[in-house]
Design a protein around this motif. Sequence first.
Motif: not given
Length: 345
Positions: A126, A166, A184, A247
């Motif tokens: 991302s 995302e 991510v 993430r």
Amino acid sequence: MKIDSVLVTGGSGFVAIHCIDQLLRAGYPVRTTVRSLKRVADIRAMLKAAGTPRQEALSFFEADLMQDKGWTEAVAGCRFVLHVASPFPASVPKHEDELILPAREGALRVLRAARDAGVQRVVQTSSFAAIGYGHKPQTAPFDETMWTNVDGAGVSAYAKSKTLAERAAWDFIAREGGELELSVVNPVGIFGPTFGPDYSTSILIVKKLLDGEVPACPRISFGVVDVRDVSDMHLRAMTNPAANGERFLVTAGEFISLLDVGTILKKNMGSMAKRVPSREIPDWIVRFLALFIADMKAISPELGIKKNASNEKAERILGWTPRSNEEAITASGTSLAQLGLLKGK
């Protein structure tokens, strides 16, 4: 064994080629997708320039983010998928859907194929663009709990595309991901050494500075991270159990201005940096030019805005330690010079 094979999407891309390099060095069998097999020779040439070993362990599959064809074959037998491919043009697209649709639909296409093939984990690339835009000015560093407000003023098509892609990935995992795991990686501006002419838009900034195409620097600031550290982060997120469902914002340190980038190049590249500007352009001139020039319009909302971001989570959970801003930027310029990609001096 095929079970430990890794698929890297978009193999000709700047981050993807570094991921392929590090995976091959780590001993993995690697697959990669390209929109056309005509790109295979280019990828081989970049890996040769990088001195990448075990190229015989790399195989290629033709697959497009906007089509189902090829993805089932590409993921078959893979344990991990690094979904790196996503459009990031050097100029502003005519319509934001040119970026949003391939990013969002491509992510879902890859996730479905990975789930159906029994892949253990997908690591999706991302961006800080999915975190730090569309907000009111803030002094606190941005972190992984924050999301770009796609309806905010001045949010670019690219930032929308990364945010929506995302969001769609996390929603897919929650609703229909089955046993598939997702992690991510959210990098800031990606610099560092390039292996060939396929490099990031961030590297293009360095090239334009060194080529003398920027007479003065707009007052914009951004985060810096080395592509080698971004790739390392993908491998850590791929294998560490603690990365599942998380993430990770990756940045080398404090955000810096475009003028700071120029200063670093002048300090470390000697006569090769003689065309790099040493002054900033007033905001009003940039805003005036934005009336006529799309690239100026794209950066004008960020003029004079100071942002920062924290890499604390990546360091704490995955033991990630990045190179400095200076090393990443200098490596960008040095590799461009070594590959003969700068204008003649």
